[in-house]
Design a protein around this motif. Structure first.
Motif, PDB file in Angstrom:
ATOM      1  N   ALA A  84    -174.709  -9.219 -57.133  1.00  0.00           N
ATOM      2  CA  ALA A  84    -176.032  -8.614 -56.364  1.00  0.00           C
ATOM      3  C   ALA A  84    -175.973  -8.450 -54.943  1.00  0.00           C
ATOM      4  O   ALA A  84    -176.602  -7.595 -54.297  1.00  0.00           O
ATOM      5  CB  ALA A  84    -177.026 -10.097 -56.479  1.00  0.00           C
TER       6      ALA A  84
ATOM      7  N   PRO B  57    -175.498  -3.917 -54.867  1.00  0.00           N
ATOM      8  CA  PRO B  57    -176.705  -3.167 -54.764  1.00  0.00           C
ATOM      9  C   PRO B  57    -177.672  -3.536 -53.564  1.00  0.00           C
ATOM     10  O   PRO B  57    -178.368  -2.668 -53.284  1.00  0.00           O
ATOM     11  CB  PRO B  57    -177.429  -3.846 -56.112  1.00  0.00           C
ATOM     12  CG  PRO B  57    -176.120  -4.101 -57.069  1.00  0.00           C
ATOM     13  CD  PRO B  57    -175.336  -4.793 -56.083  1.00  0.00           C
ATOM     14  N   GLY B  58    -177.516  -4.731 -53.336  1.00  0.00           N
ATOM     15  CA  GLY B  58    -178.279  -4.940 -51.932  1.00  0.00           C
ATOM     16  C   GLY B  58    -178.004  -4.208 -50.886  1.00  0.00           C
ATOM     17  O   GLY B  58    -178.927  -3.686 -50.118  1.00  0.00           O
TER      18      GLY B  58
ATOM     19  N   ILE C 105    -179.052  -0.607 -51.869  1.00  0.00           N
ATOM     20  CA  ILE C 105    -180.523  -0.559 -51.694  1.00  0.00           C
ATOM     21  C   ILE C 105    -180.997  -0.356 -50.134  1.00  0.00           C
ATOM     22  O   ILE C 105    -181.923   0.407 -49.789  1.00  0.00           O
ATOM     23  CB  ILE C 105    -181.327  -1.419 -52.508  1.00  0.00           C
ATOM     24  CG1 ILE C 105    -180.973  -1.243 -54.030  1.00  0.00           C
ATOM     25  CG2 ILE C 105    -182.729  -1.540 -52.277  1.00  0.00           C
ATOM     26  CD1 ILE C 105    -181.827  -2.348 -54.517  1.00  0.00           C
TER      27      ILE C 105
ATOM     28  N   VAL D  94    -189.254  -3.465 -49.689  1.00  0.00           N
ATOM     29  CA  VAL D  94    -188.175  -3.204 -50.936  1.00  0.00           C
ATOM     30  C   VAL D  94    -186.859  -4.136 -51.031  1.00  0.00           C
ATOM     31  O   VAL D  94    -186.736  -4.379 -51.950  1.00  0.00           O
ATOM     32  CB  VAL D  94    -187.775  -1.835 -50.512  1.00  0.00           C
ATOM     33  CG1 VAL D  94    -186.250  -1.289 -51.477  1.00  0.00           C
ATOM     34  CG2 VAL D  94    -188.835  -0.609 -50.799  1.00  0.00           C
ATOM     35  N   MET D  95    -186.296  -4.497 -49.798  1.00  0.00           N
ATOM     36  CA  MET D  95    -185.305  -5.370 -49.641  1.00  0.00           C
ATOM     37  C   MET D  95    -185.668  -6.585 -50.125  1.00  0.00           C
ATOM     38  O   MET D  95    -185.056  -7.229 -51.086  1.00  0.00           O
ATOM     39  CB  MET D  95    -184.952  -5.468 -48.211  1.00  0.00           C
ATOM     40  CG  MET D  95    -183.984  -4.261 -47.819  1.00  0.00           C
ATOM     41  SD  MET D  95    -182.845  -3.668 -49.024  1.00  0.00           S
ATOM     42  CE  MET D  95    -181.795  -5.009 -48.905  1.00  0.00           C
TER      43      MET D  95
ATOM     44  N   TYR E 119    -186.610  -6.471 -53.820  1.00  0.00           N
ATOM     45  CA  TYR E 119    -185.436  -6.672 -54.854  1.00  0.00           C
ATOM     46  C   TYR E 119    -184.903  -8.091 -55.001  1.00  0.00           C
ATOM     47  O   TYR E 119    -184.607  -8.329 -56.320  1.00  0.00           O
ATOM     48  CB  TYR E 119    -184.207  -5.814 -54.066  1.00  0.00           C
ATOM     49  CG  TYR E 119    -182.902  -6.070 -54.583  1.00  0.00           C
ATOM     50  CD1 TYR E 119    -182.484  -5.637 -55.736  1.00  0.00           C
ATOM     51  CD2 TYR E 119    -181.838  -6.655 -53.784  1.00  0.00           C
ATOM     52  CE1 TYR E 119    -181.240  -5.916 -56.296  1.00  0.00           C
ATOM     53  CE2 TYR E 119    -180.695  -7.169 -54.192  1.00  0.00           C
ATOM     54  CZ  TYR E 119    -180.047  -6.494 -55.491  1.00  0.00           C
ATOM     55  OH  TYR E 119    -178.805  -6.653 -56.049  1.00  0.00           O
TER      56      TYR E 119
ATOM     57  N   LEU F 120    -185.288  -9.828 -58.729  1.00  0.00           N
ATOM     58  CA  LEU F 120    -183.912 -10.662 -59.231  1.00  0.00           C
ATOM     59  C   LEU F 120    -184.442 -11.997 -59.735  1.00  0.00           C
ATOM     60  O   LEU F 120    -184.204 -12.422 -60.732  1.00  0.00           O
ATOM     61  CB  LEU F 120    -182.947 -10.469 -58.619  1.00  0.00           C
ATOM     62  CG  LEU F 120    -182.027  -9.178 -58.522  1.00  0.00           C
ATOM     63  CD1 LEU F 120    -180.697  -9.218 -57.758  1.00  0.00           C
ATOM     64  CD2 LEU F 120    -181.701  -8.784 -59.934  1.00  0.00           C
TER      65      LEU F 120
END
Lengths: 93, 157
Positions: free
Chosen positions: A38, A41-42, A45, B85-86, B89, B93
């Motif tokens: 994770a 991708p963090g 992004i 968005v952050m 995410y 998850l």
């Protein structure tokens, strides 16, 4: 990982047979896999969105194109985290 | 005083392209769902088919939630969109984890089918959508023609 199994075995109340240790190791490995999967991708992004925001603030007329590309980029990056999640559920959930 | 446009005070009005991309992917997800469910049913029996349907629902809801979050926050502020968005995410998850954790001990769940379907559906729909998006970005004047039932005939004088 072997050190972890010794730590688990030293905890009172936890059965110290091989099967329990194997289960505990699998759970620890799965947790590490999900957590590490994770992180990347963090970062990705954050980078994608940051650059897209910068582009939209500089050139608002291109915002539609930028947002479409950003959404797809985020979704592709998120696939990496989902792969880590699938490894997690197959190993130790 | 700088003339730079601030991302924290700028906002984007108008149509949200994320929603149309997400709706396209959901529509295509419904098209491929029977195929994936049937394949998982053949490999992992009924448990696999049910798990595959559950995984497809998770992926499509994930896409829709991401698009809705971005479209909503972009109308408020670009800075808020970045934050949404952050954190979105992380939140999504966590929601996926919760959705799987709640059913992990159910009698009908097959974890290999669930995992395989999540990855295949997510990547497959993205690649399928990317084909159309890249075409429209490369050739903005071209749009896929919608089939019409009635053929256009010029008016006779």
């Amino acid at each position: 990982m072997e050190a972890m199994s010794y730590i688990i075995a030293a905890v009172p109340g936890v059965p110290s047979n091989d099967a329990a240790l194997k289960t505990a190791n699998a759970a620890i490995g799965a947790g590490f896999a999900y957590g590490l999967a994770a992180i990347g991708p963090g970062i990705g992004i954050g980078y994608v969105v940051g650059k897209a925001i910068e582009a939209m603030a500089r050139q608002p007329e291109a915002a539609g194109m930028v947002r479409t590309t950003m959404f797809l980029g985020i979704a592709f990056t998120e696939a990496l985290a989902l792969i880590g999640f699938v490894v997690f559920i197959l190993l130790g959930l | 005083m700088s003339d730079d446009v601030s991302a924290f005070t700028s906002r984007l009005d108008g149509p949200a392209p994320e929603l149309s991309v997400s709706n396209d992917m959901v529509r295509r997800g419904f098209i491929v769902a029977p195929v994936l469910i049937a394949m998982c049913g053949v490999i992992w029996n009924l448990d696999g088919a049910l798990s595959s349907a559950y995984a497809i629902a998770i992926v499509l809801l994930n896409f829709s939630l991401a698009a809705a979050l971005m479209a909503t926050t972009a109308r408020i502020s670009l800075g808020l969109m970045m934050g949404a968005v952050m954190f979105g995410y992380v939140m999504r998850l966590a929601l996926i984890f919760l959705a799987v954790y709640l059913v992990k001990n159910a009698g009908w769940i097959s974890l290999p089918a669930l995992g395989a379907t999540i990855i295949i559906t997510h990547l497959g729909l993205l690649i399928w959508e990317l084909k159309f998006v890249s075409m429209s970005l490369a050739y903005p004047g071209l749009k896929p023609a919608r089939p019409t039932s009635a053929r256009h005939t010029p008016a006779k004088n």
